[in-house]
Design a protein around this motif. Sequence first.
Motif, PDB file in Angstrom:
ATOM      1  N   ARG A   1       5.822  21.156  -4.387  1.00 56.07           N
ATOM      2  CA  ARG A   1       4.999  20.647  -3.084  1.00 56.07           C
ATOM      3  C   ARG A   1       4.556  19.343  -3.419  1.00 56.07           C
ATOM      4  N   SER A   2       4.293  19.015  -4.100  1.00 56.40           N
ATOM      5  CA  SER A   2       4.269  17.911  -4.197  1.00 56.40           C
ATOM      6  C   SER A   2       5.039  16.343  -4.581  1.00 56.40           C
ATOM      7  N   THR A   3       5.784  16.993  -4.907  1.00 59.54           N
ATOM      8  CA  THR A   3       7.418  15.907  -5.073  1.00 59.54           C
ATOM      9  C   THR A   3       7.609  16.420  -3.593  1.00 59.54           C
ATOM     10  N   GLU A   4       7.490  17.309  -2.767  1.00 62.68           N
ATOM     11  CA  GLU A   4       7.806  17.338  -1.452  1.00 62.68           C
ATOM     12  C   GLU A   4       7.258  16.411  -0.876  1.00 62.68           C
ATOM     13  N   ALA A   5       5.656  17.049  -0.848  1.00 61.03           N
ATOM     14  CA  ALA A   5       4.880  15.836   0.016  1.00 61.03           C
ATOM     15  C   ALA A   5       5.206  14.181  -0.381  1.00 61.03           C
ATOM     16  N   GLY A   6       5.452  14.137  -1.960  1.00 53.24           N
ATOM     17  CA  GLY A   6       5.831  13.073  -1.640  1.00 53.24           C
ATOM     18  C   GLY A   6       7.482  12.443  -0.973  1.00 53.24           C
ATOM     19  N   LEU A   7       8.049  13.040  -0.998  1.00 50.85           N
ATOM     20  CA  LEU A   7       9.305  12.822  -0.597  1.00 50.85           C
ATOM     21  C   LEU A   7       9.153  12.706   1.256  1.00 50.85           C
ATOM     22  N   LYS A   8       8.224  13.772   1.879  1.00 54.02           N
ATOM     23  CA  LYS A   8       8.221  13.642   3.009  1.00 54.02           C
ATOM     24  C   LYS A   8       7.492  12.000   3.825  1.00 54.02           C
ATOM     25  N   TYR A   9       6.125  12.332   2.793  1.00 55.75           N
ATOM     26  CA  TYR A   9       5.821  10.775   3.086  1.00 55.75           C
ATOM     27  C   TYR A   9       6.822   9.673   3.253  1.00 55.75           C
TER      28      TYR A   9
ATOM     29  N   GLY B   1       0.471  18.991  -0.211  1.00 51.67           N
ATOM     30  CA  GLY B   1       1.043  19.432  -1.459  1.00 51.67           C
ATOM     31  C   GLY B   1       0.853  18.352  -2.530  1.00 51.67           C
ATOM     32  N   ALA B   2       0.494  16.921  -1.773  1.00 50.08           N
ATOM     33  CA  ALA B   2      -0.271  16.114  -2.316  1.00 50.08           C
ATOM     34  C   ALA B   2      -1.851  16.817  -3.653  1.00 50.08           C
ATOM     35  N   PRO B   3      -1.597  15.948  -4.659  1.00 47.07           N
ATOM     36  CA  PRO B   3      -2.900  16.818  -6.011  1.00 47.07           C
ATOM     37  C   PRO B   3      -4.277  15.905  -5.220  1.00 47.07           C
TER      38      PRO B   3
ATOM     39  N   GLN C   1       1.215  -0.643  -0.168  1.00 47.56           N
ATOM     40  CA  GLN C   1       0.152  -0.050  -0.009  1.00 47.56           C
ATOM     41  C   GLN C   1       1.323   1.201   0.046  1.00 47.56           C
ATOM     42  N   SER C   2       1.685   0.975   1.126  1.00 49.84           N
ATOM     43  CA  SER C   2       3.060   2.696   0.920  1.00 49.84           C
ATOM     44  C   SER C   2       3.164   2.957  -0.064  1.00 49.84           C
ATOM     45  N   LEU C   3       4.086   1.591  -0.645  1.00 45.18           N
ATOM     46  CA  LEU C   3       5.163   2.074  -1.846  1.00 45.18           C
ATOM     47  C   LEU C   3       4.001   2.611  -3.369  1.00 45.18           C
ATOM     48  N   ALA C   4       2.907   2.216  -2.929  1.00 41.54           N
ATOM     49  CA  ALA C   4       1.590   2.803  -3.938  1.00 41.54           C
ATOM     50  C   ALA C   4       1.382   4.781  -4.247  1.00 41.54           C
ATOM     51  N   LEU C   5       0.847   4.581  -2.673  1.00 38.89           N
ATOM     52  CA  LEU C   5       0.913   5.983  -2.128  1.00 38.89           C
ATOM     53  C   LEU C   5       1.535   6.895  -2.282  1.00 38.89           C
ATOM     54  N   TYR C   6       3.529   6.343  -1.702  1.00 40.26           N
ATOM     55  CA  TYR C   6       4.464   7.355  -1.918  1.00 40.26           C
ATOM     56  C   TYR C   6       4.465   8.539  -3.261  1.00 40.26           C
ATOM     57  N   VAL C   7       4.096   7.509  -4.488  1.00 46.52           N
ATOM     58  CA  VAL C   7       4.555   7.218  -5.934  1.00 46.52           C
ATOM     59  C   VAL C   7       3.381   8.852  -5.867  1.00 46.52           C
ATOM     60  N   ILE C   8       1.225   8.230  -5.756  1.00 46.23           N
ATOM     61  CA  ILE C   8       0.693   8.870  -6.314  1.00 46.23           C
ATOM     62  C   ILE C   8       1.232  10.207  -5.485  1.00 46.23           C
ATOM     63  N   ALA C   9       1.214  10.156  -4.259  1.00 50.63           N
ATOM     64  CA  ALA C   9       1.446  11.668  -3.404  1.00 50.63           C
ATOM     65  C   ALA C   9       3.140  12.598  -3.930  1.00 50.63           C
ATOM     66  N   ALA C  10       3.346  11.984  -4.729  1.00 49.68           N
ATOM     67  CA  ALA C  10       4.134  12.985  -6.018  1.00 49.68           C
ATOM     68  C   ALA C  10       3.966  12.777  -6.812  1.00 49.68           C
ATOM     69  N   PHE C  11       2.448  12.384  -7.378  1.00 53.47           N
ATOM     70  CA  PHE C  11       2.567  12.502  -8.507  1.00 53.47           C
ATOM     71  C   PHE C  11       2.808  13.486  -9.968  1.00 53.47           C
ATOM     72  N   ARG C  12       2.291  14.223  -9.499  1.00 59.19           N
ATOM     73  CA  ARG C  12       2.978  15.988 -10.109  1.00 59.19           C
ATOM     74  C   ARG C  12       3.865  16.148  -9.589  1.00 59.19           C
ATOM     75  N   ARG C  13       4.898  14.699 -10.658  1.00 62.08           N
ATOM     76  CA  ARG C  13       6.315  15.558 -10.746  1.00 62.08           C
ATOM     77  C   ARG C  13       6.983  16.483 -10.783  1.00 62.08           C
TER      78      ARG C  13
END
Lengths: 643, 483
Positions: free
Chosen positions: B154-162, B237-239, B138-150
């Motif tokens: 803000r989106s990438t920062e969110a993904g990275l933090k997450y 940050g995420a979309p 679950q988490s691995l998929a969600l990390y990517v989705i959080a940073a989906f707007r490469r």
Amino acid sequence: MLYAVIVLLPLGAAIIAGLFGRLIGDRGANAVTCLAVIASAVLSIIGLAESVEGGSVERVVLFTWFESGSFTATWQLRIDALTGVMLVTVSGVSALVHVYSIGYMAHDPHKPRFMAYLSLFTFAMLSLVTADNLLQLFFGWEGVGLCSYLLIGFWYRRPAANAAAIKAFIVNRIGDFGFALGIMGVFLAFGAIDFDTIFGGAPALEGKTFSFLGLELDTLTTITFLLFLGAMGKSAQIGLHTWLPDAMEGPTPVSALIHAATMVTAGVFMVARLSPLFEYAPWTLAFVTVIGATTALMAATIGLVQNDIKRVIAYSTCSQLGYMFFAAGVSAYSAAIFHLFTHAFFKALLFLGSGAVIHAMADEQDMRKMGGLYRKLPVTYAVMWIGSLALAGVPIFAGFYSKDIILEAAFASASPVSGYAFWLGIGAAVLTAFYSWRVLFMTFHGAPRASAEVMAHAHEAPATMTAPLIVLALGAVLAGALAYEPLVGTESAFWGSALLVLPEHAVLEAAHHVPFWVKAAPTVVAVIGILAAWYMYIRSPATPARLAAAHPELYRFLLNKWYFDELYEVALVRPAKFVGYWLWRGGDGRVIDGFGPDGAAATIVRLARRASALQSGYLYHYAFAMLIGIALFVTWYIYRLGL
Amino acid sequence: MDPHALPALLPALPELWLCGAALALLMIGVFGGDRSTRPLCYLAIAALLVTFVLLLLGPEGRTVTFSGMFVVDPFGVFTKGLVLIGAMLAIVLSLGYIRHEGMERFEFPVLIVLATVGMLLMISANDLIALYLGLEMQSLALYVIAAFRRDSLRSTEAGLKYFVLGALASGMLLYGASLVYGFTGTTSFEDIARAVSVPGATDALGTLVGLVFILAGLAFKVSAVPFHMWTPDVYEGAPTPVTALFAVAPKVAAIGLFLRVMLEPFAALAGDWQQVIVVISIASMVLGALAAIRQTSIKRLMAYSSIGHMGYALIGLAAGSAEGVRGVLIYLAIYVVMNVGTFAVILCMRRGQGMVEDITELAGLSRTHPMLALAMTVFMFSLAGVPPLAGFFGKLYVFMAAIHAELYGLAVVGVVASVVGAYYYVRIVKLMYFDAPTDAFERPIRGEMAAVLVATGVLTALFFVYPAPLLAGAATAAAALVP
């Protein structure tokens, strides 16, 4: 049943006009309230005839109001001669004032509300006079107080009217506090508050005492004294009279009905109604006498120098109420009620007449801006003369009979303070005649002092206003002569058991046999007063100003109404305001709000700021928080399980 | 059991189907390119819908398979159902967004489906290993989705933090699992339960420390204080459709897993872990209420709101009773509906130049979009817990459970926190109804948005009319977990 209808008709009208005023319109509201009150008045006259024939006390039980332990209060109407007289007075004057108001309030945008208040007042006053227990009496008492408040402040956009309304309410609260204490005292002493039980038990309690804070107090004296405090407030006796002149801020019909003919006489009615109690409390009676006589003179002196036409008449009312009280104080209750009855006619007449003047002068109330109106307002002029003659106590007019019998009773009474009352009463009679004619001369005679424009518009009032004036004028002429024999005549059995006068206090018989000079004195002094007024305002108009200049302190003392308002301002109002302000700022503001709503809110805001500040945005802070959290939990378990 | 025989696959049919569907979708995406994003979304919804049906058709009662690693029971069915609904609605909500915001890449629906598979596995985990695998999937998929707007900082920062914090949490979880394994000698939930239920058989402290680490890992997933720090930043940050997804599906899965772990293997230690749950619950409720007050971004506000709501849900867990679990499940169901509705409104907050996220942009909404404002009002009052809206009942049941479990302090703090929290919800209503309007949002509101809004709004507003199905379902599910 008849009596229930009399009482409830105005209530129904008030509800219809008050709640559905918009629906039925101004005319509808006028019609409903006037018809209801007129019907009430007609029925009252029939009822009076019946109750006099019966001679005994009749009761109409409506429903049980309270039943709590040993305390019961039934809602029932007590009909006897006293109630009968009061019903006729109240509903009669009220009906005339209702009709008069149609004309007087014609230009007011809130007619239905006004008429509804008037009718509601009538209902409250009628339930006051028909009460058969003290609680019911108190209900009516507070009801008329409420209506008085509402009507004084009827023009709620005027700050002065609001202030006067609040003043009337608060001053009455002081009296009513005593009244309420008195009722509780009655319950304590008698175990009941219905009149029959109280009246039956009063003789047994004579001379009994009770202990309060280490003081041995006479039970009946204390109770009647407390009850009389209520009467002082309601009837504007010295000390608690300050609200009445200010109440003139209300529309003039209100002044006529409430602040002259009916509500303010409730105190007198109450003392008469409770005569079986007061009779056993000689000290209270003496107190009543002194207060009444003092008020009679005090108010009359102030009336001498006032310039507002309504205020003069208001002080006159205050003074006449003083007469009624000292009559009651010397046990001449029937004379007091007789004066109440005649006074209702001529004082309502004077108020409504002055209302017609004010109406004609475009709402001007200052007599210094009137004068020369007799040609413009012939009917008003004539009835004002009649009213003044009656007030001054000139023979054949109503006031002559009632004031005479009061003064004669005061002279004949064996009460230790009767001499005081008699001489003050005579003094007040001179002044009464003087200020009455001062009003007449300043308003109707001399050169017009109003602007030409106002004078051009001055006109006689419409028929809805003049008709009640004429009816009242007839009353002011005839009421005394017609009612004299039944109400205060020696042979009369009119009152039946309604009033109680102990044999040693009986004074009316003696009052009819006083020396001639006593009988003549009121008339003589009235004529003196009239002549003095004529001299000072017609013959030599410069005299009043010269007198005022010669005695500036006295003049200012009277003009400022004996400085009662100023005294209260310093002694009561300011300290109360100070304490109130302190409690508001310190108690409510700092303590309640500070630790309560405001404090909690401020704490939340502070905490919220800190909570948001936790979120720094730095990754290592976040990770640190997680590690700290886990460290805390692990430490907790290590500590708890004791490693 | 014969170790070489094939395990019974039928109980895991929904998960297997969804796995296959995810791979098929991936294939379509790879060959169809980004143009196929839209059809893929529809297909993903269809796949989730089929999973939902399969879930309902699954075995009744408790079934264990994959050598005891995988469990199917009414509790799992209920929770998985909620997860699937949440995931489906999240995709529905994202339809408009990915088109307008240039996010039309085919991986998006595929990743959501994969994350959903992970969530379903988490819920069905009956072993520490299975738990970890599901969680990580679950988490691995969600990390990517959080940073989906490469392309978005803000989106990438969110993904990275997450990702970083998630890795830390996973590490803690693993460490805890290894401790538990070390002290009990097993990873199977049933065996752990048996081991810890005998007093003195295992080292209580060691097991407890292990449990605390597992608990921290799970608390991270449900964003409970003090493991919540990632939430506001990632939500913001995420979309937005991703935030909507985060707010519902993973939360439900994580709470489900949380309940299962605490109440199945470690039920015997309830007296010990209850204290930690109470602390976490109180901290979450209070912080959620306080920190949200000063937020200006509606997404950050919803982040704190969800932290607070997870605190309320944990009240039911702290109670530890069947009533408590039932309360949590009711709470979650209502929470999903309210949040999907709220995010639907947030996703309608777009003007010509793009999405807006500031709370003040809602000013005067009652005049520009009366129906939207009405829906938002319903959701806000419900989130605040105003009767008779659904959110009130969610709180009511967990508070009742807490009272019956004699956790009076917890219930009192919960009520006080919900009063404080009501401020920021009601403030939004005030903004919408009493403040001067700003420019209207883009019209018309998309059809599927309107449908979601109406459905969630009606469910939220009229839940009290017919609450019986939810109450009965939650009661059955709770009975499966706490006998």
